[in-house]
Scaffold this motif. Structure first.
Motif, PDB file in Angstrom:
ATOM      1  N   PHE A   1      -5.440   7.290   6.273  1.00  0.00           N
ATOM      2  CA  PHE A   1      -5.451   8.339   5.432  1.00  0.00           C
ATOM      3  C   PHE A   1      -5.101   7.930   4.148  1.00  0.00           C
ATOM      4  O   PHE A   1      -5.866   8.464   3.075  1.00  0.00           O
ATOM      5  N   LYS A   2      -4.407   6.830   3.655  1.00  0.00           N
ATOM      6  CA  LYS A   2      -4.091   6.258   2.372  1.00  0.00           C
ATOM      7  C   LYS A   2      -5.468   5.744   2.087  1.00  0.00           C
ATOM      8  O   LYS A   2      -6.028   5.836   0.692  1.00  0.00           O
ATOM      9  N   THR A   3      -6.139   4.718   2.773  1.00  0.00           N
ATOM     10  CA  THR A   3      -7.363   4.261   2.321  1.00  0.00           C
ATOM     11  C   THR A   3      -8.291   5.250   1.872  1.00  0.00           C
ATOM     12  O   THR A   3      -9.154   5.140   0.941  1.00  0.00           O
ATOM     13  N   PHE A   4      -8.518   6.210   2.882  1.00  0.00           N
ATOM     14  CA  PHE A   4      -9.626   7.507   2.328  1.00  0.00           C
ATOM     15  C   PHE A   4      -9.024   7.982   1.100  1.00  0.00           C
ATOM     16  O   PHE A   4      -9.893   8.445   0.329  1.00  0.00           O
ATOM     17  N   VAL A   5      -7.817   8.523   0.820  1.00  0.00           N
ATOM     18  CA  VAL A   5      -7.438   8.982  -0.243  1.00  0.00           C
ATOM     19  C   VAL A   5      -7.904   8.341  -1.494  1.00  0.00           C
ATOM     20  O   VAL A   5      -8.106   8.399  -2.591  1.00  0.00           O
ATOM     21  N   ALA A   6      -7.450   6.797  -1.437  1.00  0.00           N
ATOM     22  CA  ALA A   6      -7.656   5.906  -2.352  1.00  0.00           C
ATOM     23  C   ALA A   6      -9.252   5.799  -2.827  1.00  0.00           C
ATOM     24  O   ALA A   6      -9.609   5.833  -3.961  1.00  0.00           O
TER      25      ALA A   6
ATOM     26  N   VAL B   1      -4.959   0.976  -2.845  1.00  0.00           N
ATOM     27  CA  VAL B   1      -4.528   0.606  -1.537  1.00  0.00           C
ATOM     28  C   VAL B   1      -3.532  -0.469  -1.380  1.00  0.00           C
ATOM     29  O   VAL B   1      -2.775  -0.258  -0.454  1.00  0.00           O
ATOM     30  N   ALA B   2      -3.574  -1.206  -2.598  1.00  0.00           N
ATOM     31  CA  ALA B   2      -2.444  -2.239  -2.388  1.00  0.00           C
ATOM     32  C   ALA B   2      -1.024  -1.813  -2.910  1.00  0.00           C
ATOM     33  O   ALA B   2      -0.183  -2.465  -2.613  1.00  0.00           O
ATOM     34  N   ALA B   3      -1.272  -0.663  -3.545  1.00  0.00           N
ATOM     35  CA  ALA B   3       0.172  -0.097  -4.150  1.00  0.00           C
ATOM     36  C   ALA B   3       0.862   0.339  -2.900  1.00  0.00           C
ATOM     37  O   ALA B   3       0.541   1.253  -2.353  1.00  0.00           O
TER      38      ALA B   3
END
Length: 360
Positions: free
Chosen positions: A13-18, A332-334
């Motif tokens: 989900f985080k990658t998609f939002v990023a 993504v890295a944050a």
């Protein structure tokens, strides 16, 4: 649902939002700098699918990214931040080319197979020096591998210039790669070659290696907690060495496949192809999971093809895609990006499980 399952789903989900945020910010920039932002955005989003040649280009671009992305995933799973994928890719392509143009009497399949094997061995050799420096002398593998890339670039230049340069070509390039050494192109009229099949097979095999074998478990354990792995009886030094060599071999294989599938001469003189560093972005997007690497590679290849299409019909430069890539990596890295939402999901799941137990 366990906390681990929640974390895995959250990372997706985080990658998609990023990606959505990065694209949104990029589209805002396009709206500010372009005279016709609607046409530019349309070309970026839909342009790669409007022509058969562009679809072929997406698959061509994603093929080497799958190799280098998978190589990065294997190394990073064990917390080995070796950056030699760039040099391994280059020297694998270089030595594979030197071999096939020196053995023009060989038949097709043996020439292709041995050429790719030489690429693998070249990649392993490229990764060996940073790996042994890390294992034996505790040298920082990031620094040593970056320096190794420059050494490999000069070695590649030497081999091209003094061993296989075609002076009649009018450029700094090798003699032509024999037809029988080139990978087949199954679809007429498209530059798509069978290297994409090899790349996907490698990614799938590496997924099973990492997640379905004892060695893969050791690699993940070292990456998760090196001290715990050591006290569990796992040889941390062996894992560190092996993962870097495997990663280098996969990157070298990618260079060989790229050369035999896409080019008719070796032309990288005084320059690095860039696929090794792009593989880091692919690995970040794939969350070091080889099974997700083809998807991440496709996304990056689609963006680059879209940026090229947009550049042809609008006033937005093709370098626009670099802005998007940078934004995606930052988000993504944050570690703290959406972290409160993740904690909320875990707490709510724990409360739900506790309530279910009390009801029983």
């Amino acid at each position: 649902m366990t906390s681990k399952q929640i974390e895995r789903r959250f990372e997706v989900f985080k990658t998609f939002v990023a990606i959505l945020l990065a694209l949104g910010l990029a589209f805002i920039v396009i709206s500010l700098v372009s005279e016709d932002p609607v046409e530019a955005i349309k070309a970026f989003l839909i342009g790669p699918l409007q022509r058969k040649s562009r679809i072929s280009n997406i698959i061509e671009v994603m093929t080497p990214l799958i190799f280098t992305g998978t190589a990065i995933c294997i190394m990073y799973q064990a917390n080995q931040f070796n950056m030699v994928g760039e040099g391994a890719f280059l020297i694998g392509a270089n030595l594979c080319t030197w071999f096939v143009i020196s053995n023009t009497t060989w038949s097709g399949l043996p020439l292709q197979v041995v050429g790719i094997l030489i690429g693998i061995l070249a990649g392993v050799a490229a990764a060996f020096i940073p790996a042994i420096l890390k294992v034996k002398f505790k040298a920082n593998e990031v620094v040593s591998s970056i320096m190794m890339n420059y050494i490999l670039l000069k070695v590649s230049d030497y081999i091209l210039y003094y061993k296989m340069r075609d002076v009649a070509s009018g450029q700094q390039s090798s003699f032509p790669i024999p037809k029988q050494a080139q990978l087949s192109r199954p679809i007429p009229g498209m530059r798509l070659h069978t290297g994409i099949i090899i790349a996907v097979i490698v990614a799938v095999l590496m997924y099973f290696f990492i997640y379905r074998t004892k060695w893969g478990y050791s690699i993940r354990m070292v990456g998760a907690n090196e001290n715990f792995a050591k006290y569990s009886g796992i040889s941390v030094l062996s894992v560190a060495m092996a993962t870097q060599l495997i990663g280098g071999g996969i990157a070298g294989m990618g260079g060989a496949v790229e050369m035999l599938g896409r080019y008719d001469r070796f032309i990288w003189y005084g320059m690095q192809p860039g696929y090794g560093f792009d593989g880091i972005l692919v690995g970040v997007l794939a969350k070091n999971n080889p099974l997700l690497v083809p998807i991440a590679a496709f996304f990056l290849a689609y963006m680059r093809t879209g940026a090229d299409a947009m550049n042809r019909v609008s006033d937005v430069p093709v370098e626009f895609v670099d802005v998007v890539q940078g934004l995606i990596i930052m988000f993504v890295a944050a570690e703290m990006f959406l972290s409160k939402y993740k904690h909320k999901l875990i707490v709510n799941n724990a409360k739900k499980e506790l309530a279910e137990k009390e009801d029983k």
